[in-house]
Design a protein around this motif. Structure first.
Motif, PDB file in Angstrom:
ATOM      1  N   ARG A   1      11.665  -5.151   3.261  1.00  0.00           N
ATOM      2  CA  ARG A   1      11.134  -3.942   2.630  1.00  0.00           C
ATOM      3  C   ARG A   1       9.613  -3.916   2.644  1.00  0.00           C
ATOM      4  NH1 ARG A   1      12.896  -2.709  -3.035  1.00  0.00           N
ATOM      5  NH2 ARG A   1      13.122  -4.947  -3.463  1.00  0.00           N
ATOM      6  N   ASP A   2       9.051  -2.719   2.577  1.00  0.00           N
ATOM      7  CA  ASP A   2       7.612  -2.521   2.490  1.00  0.00           C
ATOM      8  C   ASP A   2       7.173  -2.862   1.069  1.00  0.00           C
ATOM      9  OD1 ASP A   2       4.997  -1.629   2.354  1.00  0.00           O
ATOM     10  OD2 ASP A   2       5.402   0.346   3.229  1.00  0.00           O
ATOM     11  N   ILE A   3       6.295  -3.860   0.914  1.00  0.00           N
ATOM     12  CA  ILE A   3       5.916  -4.300  -0.425  1.00  0.00           C
ATOM     13  C   ILE A   3       5.217  -3.198  -1.220  1.00  0.00           C
ATOM     14  CG2 ILE A   3       5.804  -6.742   0.189  1.00  0.00           C
ATOM     15  CD1 ILE A   3       2.752  -6.462   0.291  1.00  0.00           C
ATOM     16  N   ALA A   4       4.745  -2.155  -0.541  1.00  0.00           N
ATOM     17  CA  ALA A   4       4.139  -1.023  -1.248  1.00  0.00           C
ATOM     18  C   ALA A   4       5.169  -0.250  -2.050  1.00  0.00           C
ATOM     19  CB  ALA A   4       3.443  -0.092  -0.263  1.00  0.00           C
ATOM     20  N   HIS A   5       6.448  -0.466  -1.734  1.00  0.00           N
ATOM     21  CA  HIS A   5       7.524   0.245  -2.437  1.00  0.00           C
ATOM     22  C   HIS A   5       8.419  -0.701  -3.229  1.00  0.00           C
ATOM     23  CE1 HIS A   5       6.463   3.914  -0.314  1.00  0.00           C
ATOM     24  NE2 HIS A   5       6.508   3.237   0.823  1.00  0.00           N
ATOM     25  N   VAL A   6       8.043  -1.960  -3.297  1.00  0.00           N
ATOM     26  CA  VAL A   6       8.842  -2.942  -4.029  1.00  0.00           C
ATOM     27  C   VAL A   6       8.265  -3.091  -5.434  1.00  0.00           C
ATOM     28  CG1 VAL A   6       9.654  -5.327  -4.129  1.00  0.00           C
ATOM     29  CG2 VAL A   6       9.406  -4.182  -1.918  1.00  0.00           C
ATOM     30  N   LYS A   7       9.002  -2.642  -6.422  1.00  0.00           N
ATOM     31  CA  LYS A   7       8.528  -2.728  -7.793  1.00  0.00           C
ATOM     32  C   LYS A   7       8.466  -4.187  -8.254  1.00  0.00           C
ATOM     33  CE  LYS A   7      10.317   1.781  -9.279  1.00  0.00           C
ATOM     34  NZ  LYS A   7      11.208   2.471 -10.239  1.00  0.00           N
ATOM     35  N   ILE A   8       7.459  -4.487  -9.049  1.00  0.00           N
ATOM     36  CA  ILE A   8       7.342  -5.822  -9.618  1.00  0.00           C
ATOM     37  C   ILE A   8       8.582  -6.150 -10.444  1.00  0.00           C
ATOM     38  CG2 ILE A   8       6.072  -7.167 -11.345  1.00  0.00           C
ATOM     39  CD1 ILE A   8       3.530  -5.946 -10.292  1.00  0.00           C
ATOM     40  N   THR A   9       9.139  -5.137 -11.076  1.00  0.00           N
ATOM     41  CA  THR A   9      10.330  -5.350 -11.910  1.00  0.00           C
ATOM     42  C   THR A   9      11.560  -5.722 -11.097  1.00  0.00           C
ATOM     43  OG1 THR A   9      10.678  -2.954 -11.882  1.00  0.00           O
ATOM     44  CG2 THR A   9       9.544  -3.876 -13.795  1.00  0.00           C
ATOM     45  N   ASP A  10      11.514  -5.562  -9.769  1.00  0.00           N
ATOM     46  CA  ASP A  10      12.636  -5.998  -8.929  1.00  0.00           C
ATOM     47  C   ASP A  10      12.833  -7.505  -9.001  1.00  0.00           C
ATOM     48  OD1 ASP A  10      13.097  -3.418  -8.192  1.00  0.00           O
ATOM     49  OD2 ASP A  10      12.425  -3.624  -6.112  1.00  0.00           O
ATOM     50  N   PHE A  11      11.777  -8.236  -9.401  1.00  0.00           N
ATOM     51  CA  PHE A  11      11.872  -9.693  -9.488  1.00  0.00           C
ATOM     52  C   PHE A  11      11.603 -10.234 -10.890  1.00  0.00           C
ATOM     53  CE2 PHE A  11      11.002  -9.087  -4.931  1.00  0.00           C
ATOM     54  CZ  PHE A  11      12.032  -9.827  -4.398  1.00  0.00           C
TER      55      PHE A  11
ATOM     56  N   TYR B   1      -4.296 -15.476 -13.573  1.00  0.00           N
ATOM     57  CA  TYR B   1      -4.548 -14.101 -13.141  1.00  0.00           C
ATOM     58  C   TYR B   1      -3.262 -13.352 -12.797  1.00  0.00           C
ATOM     59  CZ  TYR B   1      -9.487 -15.015 -13.474  1.00  0.00           C
ATOM     60  OH  TYR B   1     -10.736 -15.315 -13.969  1.00  0.00           O
ATOM     61  N   ASN B   2      -2.230 -14.066 -12.389  1.00  0.00           N
ATOM     62  CA  ASN B   2      -0.924 -13.418 -12.276  1.00  0.00           C
ATOM     63  C   ASN B   2      -0.446 -12.943 -13.642  1.00  0.00           C
ATOM     64  OD1 ASN B   2       0.601 -13.388  -9.539  1.00  0.00           O
ATOM     65  ND2 ASN B   2      -0.391 -15.397  -9.543  1.00  0.00           N
ATOM     66  N   LEU B   3      -0.576 -13.801 -14.644  1.00  0.00           N
ATOM     67  CA  LEU B   3      -0.133 -13.439 -15.989  1.00  0.00           C
ATOM     68  C   LEU B   3      -0.965 -12.298 -16.556  1.00  0.00           C
ATOM     69  CD1 LEU B   3       0.356 -17.040 -17.406  1.00  0.00           C
ATOM     70  CD2 LEU B   3       2.169 -15.404 -16.884  1.00  0.00           C
ATOM     71  N   GLU B   4      -2.254 -12.307 -16.284  1.00  0.00           N
ATOM     72  CA  GLU B   4      -3.121 -11.222 -16.757  1.00  0.00           C
ATOM     73  C   GLU B   4      -2.639  -9.876 -16.226  1.00  0.00           C
ATOM     74  OE1 GLU B   4      -7.795 -11.138 -17.291  1.00  0.00           O
ATOM     75  OE2 GLU B   4      -7.277 -10.699 -15.195  1.00  0.00           O
ATOM     76  N   PHE B   5      -2.212  -9.855 -14.955  1.00  0.00           N
ATOM     77  CA  PHE B   5      -1.684  -8.625 -14.363  1.00  0.00           C
ATOM     78  C   PHE B   5      -0.311  -8.291 -14.948  1.00  0.00           C
ATOM     79  CE2 PHE B   5       0.408  -5.971 -11.278  1.00  0.00           C
ATOM     80  CZ  PHE B   5      -0.601  -5.159 -10.781  1.00  0.00           C
ATOM     81  N   LEU B   6       0.537  -9.286 -15.089  1.00  0.00           N
ATOM     82  CA  LEU B   6       1.907  -9.053 -15.546  1.00  0.00           C
ATOM     83  C   LEU B   6       1.985  -8.620 -17.006  1.00  0.00           C
ATOM     84  CD1 LEU B   6       3.656 -12.050 -13.772  1.00  0.00           C
ATOM     85  CD2 LEU B   6       3.935  -9.627 -13.209  1.00  0.00           C
ATOM     86  N   GLU B   7       0.938  -8.909 -17.787  1.00  0.00           N
ATOM     87  CA  GLU B   7       0.923  -8.456 -19.176  1.00  0.00           C
ATOM     88  C   GLU B   7       0.862  -6.934 -19.271  1.00  0.00           C
ATOM     89  OE1 GLU B   7       1.224  -9.937 -22.319  1.00  0.00           O
ATOM     90  OE2 GLU B   7       2.065 -11.483 -21.017  1.00  0.00           O
TER      91      GLU B   7
ATOM     92  N   MET C   1       4.673  -4.835  -5.843  1.00  0.00           N
ATOM     93  CA  MET C   1       4.223  -6.155  -5.429  1.00  0.00           C
ATOM     94  C   MET C   1       2.889  -6.058  -4.684  1.00  0.00           C
ATOM     95  SD  MET C   1       6.439  -8.120  -6.747  1.00  0.00           S
ATOM     96  CE  MET C   1       5.715  -9.623  -6.096  1.00  0.00           C
ATOM     97  N   ARG C   2       2.689  -4.982  -3.947  1.00  0.00           N
ATOM     98  CA  ARG C   2       1.390  -4.824  -3.278  1.00  0.00           C
ATOM     99  C   ARG C   2       0.263  -4.703  -4.301  1.00  0.00           C
ATOM    100  NH1 ARG C   2      -0.066   0.143   0.749  1.00  0.00           N
ATOM    101  NH2 ARG C   2      -0.148   1.255  -1.259  1.00  0.00           N
ATOM    102  N   ASP C   3       0.522  -4.002  -5.399  1.00  0.00           N
ATOM    103  CA  ASP C   3      -0.489  -3.902  -6.453  1.00  0.00           C
ATOM    104  C   ASP C   3      -0.840  -5.289  -6.988  1.00  0.00           C
ATOM    105  OD1 ASP C   3      -0.554  -1.078  -6.375  1.00  0.00           O
ATOM    106  OD2 ASP C   3       1.183  -0.947  -7.705  1.00  0.00           O
ATOM    107  N   LEU C   4       0.180  -6.121  -7.187  1.00  0.00           N
ATOM    108  CA  LEU C   4      -0.074  -7.482  -7.670  1.00  0.00           C
ATOM    109  C   LEU C   4      -0.876  -8.272  -6.658  1.00  0.00           C
ATOM    110  CD1 LEU C   4       0.357  -9.867  -9.610  1.00  0.00           C
ATOM    111  CD2 LEU C   4       2.558 -10.281  -8.483  1.00  0.00           C
ATOM    112  N   PHE C   5      -0.468  -8.245  -5.408  1.00  0.00           N
ATOM    113  CA  PHE C   5      -1.141  -9.043  -4.386  1.00  0.00           C
ATOM    114  C   PHE C   5      -2.578  -8.582  -4.164  1.00  0.00           C
ATOM    115  CE2 PHE C   5       3.310  -9.660  -2.350  1.00  0.00           C
ATOM    116  CZ  PHE C   5       3.624 -10.600  -3.316  1.00  0.00           C
ATOM    117  N   GLU C   6      -2.812  -7.273  -4.257  1.00  0.00           N
ATOM    118  CA  GLU C   6      -4.163  -6.750  -4.063  1.00  0.00           C
ATOM    119  C   GLU C   6      -5.078  -7.089  -5.230  1.00  0.00           C
ATOM    120  OE1 GLU C   6      -3.761  -2.590  -3.206  1.00  0.00           O
ATOM    121  OE2 GLU C   6      -3.351  -2.934  -1.064  1.00  0.00           O
TER     122      GLU C   6
END
Length: 308
Positions: A279-289, A238-244, A254-259
């Motif tokens: 940092r507030d995960i609501a402002h941390v882009k998934i692309t940061d990692f 399900y992580n991969l499904e989101f990351l696709e 990251m908050r979008d991913l976790f939610e």
């Protein structure tokens, strides 16, 4: 009155700008450490898990020179494999994860607790260890660390021969912090009782996520009847499904991913630890990692008329 309103609006805009700046990432490079700690045919899904994450970070731009890939590598050519030289993460076998494009840094019996911890802390023998097998990070590096295998309460097995504890991992991260080897770390683990593995962390700027709580198992998603074993775990699936859905320019956080984590689908309770992370995960882009950042320096350029 209008002047006061304008000043007030400008002040609010400046505050908002400062808040966004505080949540923006200023790292200059991305690295990934991806480890399957299992071996043997019946652990096929763990190899598929880590190769799936490997494919994802490469698709998003992290080069092999900045990825440390550790796996037993005993599945693709296993005599039980009905599809020799391949590894799949889905029963439709649409994507071969084991292609000519993978670069394995540590394989087989090289994948030990000692090697893993030495790679993290850069305590490898630099005289005989190629640069490609070293985690050459600095204080401006964001590091994605992904582990998959068999675990328990505050431990993770390595090839059924030894264990790394939550304390070992916490101390290794602290050594990394003290020697300025990272800016931020995203730690992700998919095992039984996974969330206990980040319970002992105490170093700053670590964002941690796991697949299951204490006394919970981490379950496979589905099996391939022709392969004969499970081909991927639910949490990773399900992580991969989101990351696709992500590309290099994505604004998802990251908050979008976790939610997106649904215990009904995952069959366990994924956990997230944010208290060490600034940092507030609501402002941390998934692309940061999961993607790649490059430091770009622009120099002033002036035409030299004498060369014209």
């Amino acid at each position: 009155m209008r002047l006061l309103q304008m000043i007030s609006c400008i002040g609010l805009l400046l505050l908002a700008s400062a808040a966004n700046a505080g949540n923006a990432s200023d790292h200059t490079n991305n690295w990934a450490v991806l480890v399957s700690t299992s071996r043997f045919w019946f652990n096929y899904r763990h190899l598929a898990n880590v190769l799936s994450m490997y494919r994802t970070v490469k698709r998003l731009g992290i080069p092999d020179s900045q990825i440390i890939l550790m796996l037993a590598d005993d599945v693709a050519c296993n005599p039980r494999n009905a599809f020799p030289g391949t590894v799949y993460n889905n029963a439709d076998r649409a994507l071969d994860l084991y292609s000519n494009n993978i670069e394995v840094d540590y394989r087989g019996y090289e994948v030990t607790v000692e090697t893993f911890l030495r790679v993290l802390t850069d305590k490898v023998d630099q005289a005989i260890t190629p640069r490609s097998k070293r985690l050459r990070t600095d204080e401006n590096s964001n590091i994605f660390i992904y582990l998959t295998g068999h675990g328990g309460n505050e431990f993770l097995k390595f090839q059924d021969a030894e264990e790394v504890s939550a304390f070992d991992l916490a101390d290794a991260f602290d050594q990394m912090y003290q020697t300025k080897r990272y800016k931020e770390i995203l730690f992700m683990i998919d095992t039984c009782q996974a969330n206990t593995m980040y319970s002992k962390f105490y170093s700053p700027n670590i964002l941690a996520v796991g697949s299951s709580e204490l006394d919970e198992s981490s379950y496979s998603h589905h099996a391939d009847s022709d392969v004969g074993v499970a081909v991927i775990d639910r949490f990773t699936y399900y992580n991969l499904e989101f990351l696709e859905k992500i590309n290099k320019n994505s604004t998802l956080t990251m908050r979008d991913l976790f939610e997106s984590y649904d215990p009904v689908k995952i069959h366990s309770h994924a956990g997230v630890r944010t208290d060490l992370y600034e940092r507030d995960i609501a402002h941390v882009k998934i692309t940061d990692f999961f993607a790649n950042a490059q430091a770009i320096e622009l120099d002033d350029y002036e035409d030299d008329e004498s060369d014209v």
